[in-house]
Design a protein around this motif. Sequence first.
Motif, short mmCIF file in Angstrom:
data_model
loop_
_atom_site.label_atom_id
_atom_site.label_comp_id
_atom_site.label_asym_id
_atom_site.label_seq_id
_atom_site.Cartn_x
_atom_site.Cartn_y
_atom_site.Cartn_z
N ILE A 110 0.80 -1.05 -0.08
CA ILE A 110 -0.10 -0.18 -0.09
C ILE A 110 1.08 1.20 0.14
CG2 ILE A 110 -1.74 1.28 1.22
CD1 ILE A 110 -2.81 -1.31 2.38
N ILE A 111 1.76 1.24 0.98
CA ILE A 111 2.85 2.47 0.81
C ILE A 111 3.52 2.44 -0.41
CG2 ILE A 111 4.88 3.23 2.02
CD1 ILE A 111 3.10 3.42 4.35
N LYS A 112 4.18 1.53 -0.86
CA LYS A 112 4.70 1.45 -2.08
C LYS A 112 3.92 2.36 -3.07
CE LYS A 112 4.98 -1.59 -5.31
NZ LYS A 112 5.06 -2.98 -5.92
N ASN A 113 2.54 1.80 -3.50
CA ASN A 113 1.74 2.32 -4.47
C ASN A 113 1.48 3.75 -4.09
OD1 ASN A 113 1.70 0.32 -6.26
ND2 ASN A 113 0.49 -0.78 -4.77
N VAL A 114 1.13 4.06 -2.96
CA VAL A 114 0.78 5.72 -2.62
C VAL A 114 1.90 6.44 -2.90
CG1 VAL A 114 0.12 7.04 -0.59
CG2 VAL A 114 -1.03 4.93 -0.91
N ILE A 115 3.11 6.02 -2.40
CA ILE A 115 4.22 6.76 -2.97
C ILE A 115 4.43 6.80 -4.56
CG2 ILE A 115 6.78 7.34 -2.57
CD1 ILE A 115 6.61 5.68 0.01
N TRP A 116 4.26 5.98 -5.06
CA TRP A 116 4.53 5.80 -6.60
C TRP A 116 3.41 6.93 -7.34
CZ3 TRP A 116 4.85 0.17 -8.86
CH2 TRP A 116 6.12 -0.16 -8.65
N GLU A 117 2.06 6.94 -6.49
CA GLU A 117 1.12 7.67 -7.04
C GLU A 117 1.42 9.06 -6.85
OE1 GLU A 117 -2.79 6.33 -5.31
OE2 GLU A 117 -2.57 8.42 -4.60
N TYR A 118 2.18 9.45 -5.55
CA TYR A 118 2.70 10.80 -5.56
C TYR A 118 3.62 11.16 -6.52
CZ TYR A 118 5.47 14.81 -3.44
OH TYR A 118 6.20 15.64 -3.37
N PHE A 119 4.51 10.54 -6.67
CA PHE A 119 5.83 10.64 -7.82
C PHE A 119 4.91 10.74 -9.23
CE2 PHE A 119 8.42 9.75 -4.38
CZ PHE A 119 9.65 11.02 -4.49
#
Length: 478
Positions: free
Chosen positions: A143-152
């Motif tokens: 979840i964290i990985k995808n949320v950070i990806w989404e931010y970038f």
Amino acid sequence: MNDAGLAESAAEDLKWHDAMNALQPGNRLLRVVEEEVYEGRCLAKIPVALGIREPAYNRRLNVPASALERGELSIRRQAAPTPKWRNARGFEPSTKTLATAVGAPAVTREEVFSGDPYNNVSENIFSKMGRNLHHQEDHPLGIIKNVIWEYFDTLDGKAFEKFDDLKPIVSTEMNFDQVLVPKDHVSRSPNDTYYVDEETVLRCHTSAHQTETLQQGHDRFLVIGDVYRRDTIDATHYPVFHQMEGVRVFEPAEWEAAGVDGTEFAAKELKETLEGMTRHLFGNVEMRWVDAYFPFTEPSFELEIFFKGEWLEVLGCGVMQQQILDGAGGEGKKAWAFGLGLERLAMVLFEIPDIRLFWTEDERFTKQFKAGDFTPGGAGIKFQSFSKFPPCLKDVSFWVNDEFTENNLCEQVRNIAGDLVENVVLIDDFTNKKINKRSNCYRITYRSMERSLTNEEIDALQEKVRETMAGEMGLELR
Ligand code: FA5
Ligand code: MG
């Protein structure tokens, strides 16, 4: 991708464990999810199957080999609308089928246990390799990985490229030399790092991939992976954890336009980007910048977040040493880099109290997290602790010898007791002047996340620990 291809690739419906065990090098584990989309909005995500994909399917499905190597497999199929669905709702949806790689090729036993005298990898560590928790989209780390990806993905300009299944076995050249870690730096010691042989390690940070990725010509990218460190044992340290590396390269025109020098420009941009990321994850949270040192950046900083009454370090970063960039084809440019600990962010975000929980398969943990429940900034999901089982404390006192290190002790305890060990703490340290010997006493806390432990099993574990200390570690127990 046609229907037949999908059906075949998911033909073998398997339980997660069996599937991981059945993985062969070159195979990938797929989670196939059907997305029902109406007017661009995803109405439902339906897991269809978990299956093994063999290399032959990859060719059949016409997936670019490069994407497969990077594990970026995300096949979308615009399928024919399901008639039943259309009839029920009265409009025509489109159905997308997403096949996401959720497991990278397994690392083989032969690759890890080289038989080399320098090898110090344990079975306990090997058992964690290939689990790839960050590939599971409903796992807190996924979840964290995808949320950070989404931010970038939302930042201006070109998107960041993402690599999330680069192999964790790397050369000492990549792990240390390419990022300018001095020859005598402690992190090179076998007390701190897992060695496969003298020139090969389990990466201890994702910075090991900076140079190769820059050399491939990427100028803004994220690398996520499992990293390995021989370390002490407590609630926020684990010998296997996950890092995300970020690198961004700037052209002279960019800082010239801003009227500042390249280093100043990159440092400012870096801090703004990471503060933005932190707000994207947490909304408002107390954070602070601390000056730091890394061999590969100058200046360097660490970001800390206030968690359970203390400042917790969540990432390190800085302006990349010019020598690294120059050596990777970036002469005349500037870059920033950061490395963050996914577990640490997840612990703060979801209020997960113990780092061992990330590895549990207890459904009371795993079922609490759903990718769709997360709302950036609003957190959404908070871990509800399930009943804590009582701890069992055991002390062991001994005369310290020259070879003794705390990391070695922790490693031995972990090998014997696995995740049943909660922490190992030095509670007494004194030197007997008369006989000129130093005595240490360590307290080992055993506790299961899943069940009550019996006295007999803890006594048996503690006895093994004592035997190993007296035997293999050559310590005189008191
Ligand atoms: C590094 O590993 C640097 N490579 C980070 C970096 C990259 C700096 C690029 C500059 C440029 P450090 O050892 O501090 O730094 O680890 C980074 C993060 O990993 C820490 O902030 C922490 O969040 C996490 N971390 C470190 N050790 C552990 C551990 N044993 N268990 C869990 N998380 C850890
Ligand atoms: Mg640090």
